[in-house]
Design an enzyme around this catalytic site. Structure first.
Site, short mmCIF file in Angstrom:
data_model
loop_
_atom_site.label_atom_id
_atom_site.label_comp_id
_atom_site.label_asym_id
_atom_site.label_seq_id
_atom_site.Cartn_x
_atom_site.Cartn_y
_atom_site.Cartn_z
N LYS A 1 37.56 3.92 48.18
CA LYS A 1 38.63 4.83 48.93
C LYS A 1 38.90 5.93 48.02
O LYS A 1 38.19 6.15 47.16
CB LYS A 1 40.00 3.84 48.53
CG LYS A 1 39.70 2.63 49.26
CD LYS A 1 39.56 2.65 50.90
CE LYS A 1 39.79 1.85 51.90
NZ LYS A 1 38.99 0.49 51.70
C1 LIG Z 1 39.87 -0.74 52.54
C2 LIG Z 1 40.90 -0.87 53.75
C3 LIG Z 1 41.74 -2.21 53.51
C4 LIG Z 1 41.44 -3.37 52.54
O1 LIG Z 1 41.72 -2.93 51.44
P1 LIG Z 1 41.51 -3.97 50.18
O2 LIG Z 1 42.11 -3.14 49.09
O3 LIG Z 1 39.93 -3.94 49.98
O4 LIG Z 1 42.24 -5.18 50.54
C5 LIG Z 1 42.50 -2.52 54.57
N1 LIG Z 1 42.65 -1.47 55.65
C6 LIG Z 1 41.91 -0.53 55.89
C7 LIG Z 1 41.82 0.52 56.85
C8 LIG Z 1 40.96 0.01 54.80
O5 LIG Z 1 39.91 1.00 54.81
#
Ligand SMILES: *Cc1c(COP(=O)(O)O)cnc(C)c1O
Length: 380
Positions: A187
């Site tokens: 992210k």
């Molecule tokens: C990465 C992501 C998640 C999940 O995030 P985690 O922290 O890995 O649980 C949920 N929604 C979207 C759109 C994502 O890109």
């Protein structure tokens, strides 16, 4: 034994976290402090992250998925309720709804240029059982939150943002009942694993905070310091806590978030420019002026392209690419559970979508190499 990053022949990866000295130092200071579980750094990270979004406070959790789960529970959503969700998202958005016992109702996207959850389709699928809608800022591009706020108010339902792609941009978390962020490795900022729940409603925030730690009424740190010697459990909670090590990484990362987002925005603009010059057949969703954290560089290949072959060729030239996303309603588990879901615009978009590398360590020169490789992969 030391673990080294696996050697691969990839030269340009899809997304690379930027981590280094600052994070190392922060981790060392946590170890030196001898307090590694949830404590003051977590609290500081919560306040600092909230401040970036013009909020007073937030709740750090172990992941965005856990945060979505807690937000839904705190809003009292469960069995018998329906929640409107996009299918063009990571599966976690929809899984979180199922954890609560509620039923996800898949909504199509607006169109291929604005691949956000569609308001008209949401309106058509809203029933007396609908309790909430989860919108997702696809690729970092901000959903029209005021429009969705009005819809939620008119329909008497809650508005939740899956803001995994959009940390640090103005407007996120301002109009919704809860916004949930992810700090997973790929992210815009990371704590390796982790997430944050933000809401303007202090009582909701307190509830999420208690749910995060078994529904207990006092924290380990408070008991350690003698502020509390006992606790009660007043609700069914979970262990979705963040620890001090992750919070320390998060605090270090947060100081660079705005700079990285600007860098990502700049790279996206350069991509748009080079792509329109060299491969005009490729389209890039959203207007170039759309407010965004530029999490993804999503493009649409011309219809009829052999995407699989294009991806293989790109990979051979050392360019990593991906698909965001295979639609959730097409996964076997969801197909079996909710057969017959038909989302024509989502399906068309997902068939043509390709995500090119985008992260702050890329240079304009990398983008030229990537676009050149793409052109060859498409036409040679
Ligand atoms: C990465 C992501 C998640 C999940 O995030 P985690 O922290 O890995 O649980 C949920 N929604 C979207 C759109 C994502 O890109």
């Amino acid at each position: 034994m030391t673990y080294k990053k696996k050697e691969t022949n990839l030269t340009i990866s899809l997304s690379d976290p930027v981590i280094g000295e600052k994070e190392k130092q922060s981790l060392c200071s946590v170890i030196d402090s001898q307090w590694i579980t949830m404590g003051e750094r977590v609290a500081e990270f919560e306040r600092s992250f909230a401040a970036v979004h013009d909020a007073k406070d937030a709740v750090a959790i172990s992941s965005c998925t856990a945060g979505l789960h807690l937000a839904l529970i705190a809003l009292n959503i469960g069995s018998g309720d329906e929640v409107l969700v996009p299918s063009l998202t990571f599966v976690a958005t929809v899984n979180a709804v199922l954890y609560t016992g509620a039923t996800p109702v898949f909504v199509d996207i607006e169109n291929e240029n604005t691949p956000h959850i569609s308001l008209s389709d949401a309106q058509a699928k809203c029933t007396p059982k609908t309790k909430a809608v989860i919108v997702m800022h696809y690729g970092g591009y901000l959903v029209d939150l005021q429009k969705w706020r009005s819809f939620a108010d008119e329909s008497g339902i809650f508005l939740i943002e899956d803001a995994a792609h959009a940390p640090g941009i103005g407007g996120v978390g301002q109009f919704s009942d809860a916004a949930v962020f992810s700090f997973f490795t790929n992210k815009n900022m990371t704590t390796a694993e982790g997430g944050m729940v933000m809401t303007r409603d202090q009582s909701l925030l307190n509830l999420v905070r208690q749910l995060r730690s078994h529904g207990m009424t006092s924290l380990t740190l408070d008991r350690y310091r003698g502020h509390a010697y006992s606790y009660d459990v007043t609700m069914l909670g979970y262990n979705y806590r963040m620890d001090e090590l992750r919070a320390a990484i998060g605090l270090a990362q947060l100081t660079n978030l705005q700079m990285w987002n600007r860098k990502r925005n700049k790279l996206s603009q350069v991509y748009r420019h080079i792509l329109s010059d060299f491969i005009p057949d490729v389209t890039v969703p959203f207007d170039k002026k759309h407010k965004t954290a530029s999490h993804l560089m999503a493009i649409l290949l011309p219809s009829g392209s052999n995407r699989h072959e294009v991806m293989l060729q790109l990979r051979k030239t050392g360019v990593q690419c991906s698909i965001h996303y295979p639609p959730v309603h097409h996964f076997s588990y969801y197909r079996d559970k909710f057969p017959g879901v038909n989302l024509p615009i989502t399906e068309k978009f997902c068939d043509r979508e390709l995500s090119l590398p985008l992260h702050p360590s890329l240079t304009e020169n990398h983008l030229e190499i990537i676009v050149e490789s793409l052109k060859r992969a498409m036409f040679d």
